[in-house]
Design a protein around this motif. Structure first.
Motif, mmCIF file in Angstrom:
data_model
loop_
_atom_site.group_PDB
_atom_site.id
_atom_site.type_symbol
_atom_site.label_atom_id
_atom_site.label_comp_id
_atom_site.label_asym_id
_atom_site.label_seq_id
_atom_site.Cartn_x
_atom_site.Cartn_y
_atom_site.Cartn_z
ATOM 1 N N ALA A 5 0.849 -1.197 0.000
ATOM 2 C CA ALA A 5 0.000 0.000 0.000
ATOM 3 C C ALA A 5 0.881 1.242 0.000
ATOM 4 C CB ALA A 5 -0.914 0.005 1.218
ATOM 5 N N ILE A 7 0.673 5.591 0.430
ATOM 6 C CA ILE A 7 -0.126 6.739 0.869
ATOM 7 C C ILE A 7 0.668 8.014 0.588
ATOM 8 C CG2 ILE A 7 -1.316 7.832 2.809
ATOM 9 C CD1 ILE A 7 -1.261 5.025 4.168
ATOM 10 N N THR A 33 -5.199 6.418 7.991
ATOM 11 C CA THR A 33 -5.041 5.735 6.713
ATOM 12 C C THR A 33 -4.038 4.596 6.829
ATOM 13 O OG1 THR A 33 -5.459 7.883 5.689
ATOM 14 C CG2 THR A 33 -4.719 6.124 4.255
ATOM 15 N N ALA A 37 -4.685 0.477 6.219
ATOM 16 C CA ALA A 37 -3.866 -0.332 5.313
ATOM 17 C C ALA A 37 -3.215 -1.499 6.044
ATOM 18 C CB ALA A 37 -2.802 0.538 4.656
ATOM 19 N N LEU A 105 -3.952 4.689 -1.264
ATOM 20 C CA LEU A 105 -4.927 5.212 -0.305
ATOM 21 C C LEU A 105 -4.692 6.702 -0.106
ATOM 22 C CD1 LEU A 105 -4.602 2.412 2.407
ATOM 23 C CD2 LEU A 105 -6.296 2.551 0.598
ATOM 24 N N GLN A 106 -5.770 7.430 0.196
ATOM 25 C CA GLN A 106 -5.676 8.873 0.393
ATOM 26 C C GLN A 106 -6.083 9.250 1.815
ATOM 27 O OE1 GLN A 106 -6.144 11.166 -3.636
ATOM 28 N NE2 GLN A 106 -8.115 10.281 -3.137
ATOM 29 N N THR A 112 -11.945 5.319 5.795
ATOM 30 C CA THR A 112 -11.520 4.056 5.204
ATOM 31 C C THR A 112 -11.137 3.075 6.301
ATOM 32 O OG1 THR A 112 -10.620 5.269 3.310
ATOM 33 C CG2 THR A 112 -9.917 2.980 3.586
ATOM 34 N N VAL A 117 -10.349 -1.877 2.191
ATOM 35 C CA VAL A 117 -9.138 -2.188 1.423
ATOM 36 C C VAL A 117 -9.214 -3.616 0.901
ATOM 37 C CG1 VAL A 117 -6.614 -2.319 1.504
ATOM 38 C CG2 VAL A 117 -7.816 -0.562 2.840
ATOM 39 N N ALA A 177 -11.115 6.869 -1.660
ATOM 40 C CA ALA A 177 -10.524 6.116 -0.555
ATOM 41 C C ALA A 177 -9.487 5.090 -0.997
ATOM 42 C CB ALA A 177 -11.627 5.440 0.249
ATOM 43 N N VAL A 178 -9.908 4.128 -1.832
ATOM 44 C CA VAL A 178 -9.045 2.991 -2.161
ATOM 45 C C VAL A 178 -8.964 2.804 -3.674
ATOM 46 C CG1 VAL A 178 -8.558 0.554 -1.726
ATOM 47 C CG2 VAL A 178 -9.856 1.875 -0.036
#
Length: 393
Positions: A5, A7, A33, A37, A105-106, A112, A117, A177-178
């Motif tokens: 993941a 970010i 976030t 993850a 991811l944000q 989230t 995820v 989000a994902v």
């Protein structure tokens, strides 16, 4: 199959300065976030790419691998894709062993959770697609302005009888989000939508934080957020002592003034049950307070806790108690609700905060509990310490 993941989190923000490290319900956006993850059953590593050392430090606390992003990729016009490409082509562990799937991811999507995820990754793995994105249902009536200025229905015909909202054909909105992408295709397209893209509806909200108004909505919505019981960082070891504050932990900070001038408080009997269980696991108990309080002293005696107070320095109280008990800071858990508790929370092995603690306290806690002070929060903490094997068996 290797799944990681990423970010991206810039230090600068035009709409809401410092938003990526701003605590929402006590947890910084980047921490939220990272936590989502790391909770995925598919993701092996979580990377945070940023030009800000503050962001990278907080991300590390929550278990992410920090990656310093060049300044030329950190301006307001820099795309998220550029940060992802930099990560894939410069991070040694990803260059020597490239991942098969990259999950993007944000921080701006603070609701989230790990199962969101997993849903997106599962969809990408089981369907013939190169990328997948999280979306939420959107049943709105949409309009556009025609060339003559007239309103035109997009997903409905305003000239016909109004149809029921639930009868409108399904529409979906990106919730930011994902995003999951197969890495070879992403490197070729340099776009998060690389080839066939599938939509994955998730049980979340559309709220994305870009402005102060968005933040206000998120704070209102967070009150409905279910407790996940997730601990913000890995913990190994065994807790042999529990130290608690009094006001805001054993109580909800309310004080009742009786007609005769005496004061009374409300405590929760479930706390007695939880603390009794910890005593059964050999855990020593201490209650600390800023000033001597007869009600607190009586409550501590009822709970078989030692009681100490100091007007300015709780660290001194706890240090002296640790020496007496032949314990170390690395062997205690601490739960507090007051800013005076922060130094102790930072020094101990494991820290917790009630749900209604101040934001500064929740920001440093390893776990923010579902219960509020005076509402059985110590029983909840006891259950967590025992169920996660953080106390001796």
């Amino acid at each position: 199959m290797k799944i990681v993941a990423a970010i991206p989190a810039r230090g600068g923000s035009v709409g809401l300065p410092g938003k990526n490290i701003r605590p929402l319900n006590g947890v910084p956006l980047v921490g939220r976030t990272v936590r989502a993850a790391r909770g995925s059953r598919f993701v092996s590593d979580v990377f945070v790419s940023s030009d800000s050392q503050d962001i990278l430090s907080i991300a590390s606390k929550y278990g992410a691998i920090p990656v310093k992003r060049p300044d030329e990729l950190s301006g307001p016009k820099a795309s998220s894709e550029s940060a992802l490409l930099h990560l894939l082509t410069s991070e040694l562990s990803l260059v020597t062993e490239p991942p098969d799937i990259l999950v993007f991811l944000q921080c701006t999507a603070p609701f989230t959770q790990a199962h969101h995820v997993d849903q997106v990754i599962e969809a990408l793995l089981t369907k013939d697609a190169n990328s997948a994105i999280s979306v939420v249902d959107d049943h709105g009536f949409y309009w556009e302005i025609g060339e003559n200025g007239e309103g035109l229905g997009i997903n409905h015909d305003p000239k016909k009888p109004r149809i029921r909202r639930q009868d409108i054909s399904a529409r979906y909105r990106e919730n930011g989000a994902v995003y999951a992408m197969r890495v070879p295709e992403f490197l070729t397209e340099e776009n998060r939508y690389c080839g066939k893209t599938i939509l994955v509806p998730v049980d979340s909200t559309w709220i994305e934080i870009d402005t102060s108004q968005d933040w206000d909505m998120a704070e209102a919505f967070i009150r409905t957020e279910p407790f996940t019981g997730e601990i913000s960082r890995p913990f190994s070891g065994s807790v042999k002592g529990l130290v608690t504050g009094f006001a805001g932990v054993h109580t909800n900070n309310s004080v009742f003034l009786n007609q005769d001038g005496t004061e009374s408080i409300i405590c929760n009997r479930y706390d007695e049950i939880g603390l009794d269980r910890l005593i059964g696991h050999g855990v020593s108990l201490l209650m600390v307070d800023r000033e001597e309080d007869k009600l607190a002293s009586q409550r501590a005696r009822k709970l078989a806790m030692e009681y100490k107070h100091h007007a300015f320095d709780k660290m001194q109280i706890v240090s002296t108690w640790l020496q007496k008990r032949q314990l170390d800071w690395s062997e205690i858990a601490y739960i507090g609700a007051d800013v005076a508790d922060i130094k102790c929370m930072e020094a101990c092995a494991f820290s917790a905060a009630p749900r209604n603690a101040s934001s500064q306290v929740k920001a440093v806690a390893d776990v923010v509990l579902d219960a509020s002070g005076g509402d059985g929060v110590l029983n909840e903490l006891s259950e967590l310490l025992i169920s996660h094997s953080i106390v001796p068996a």
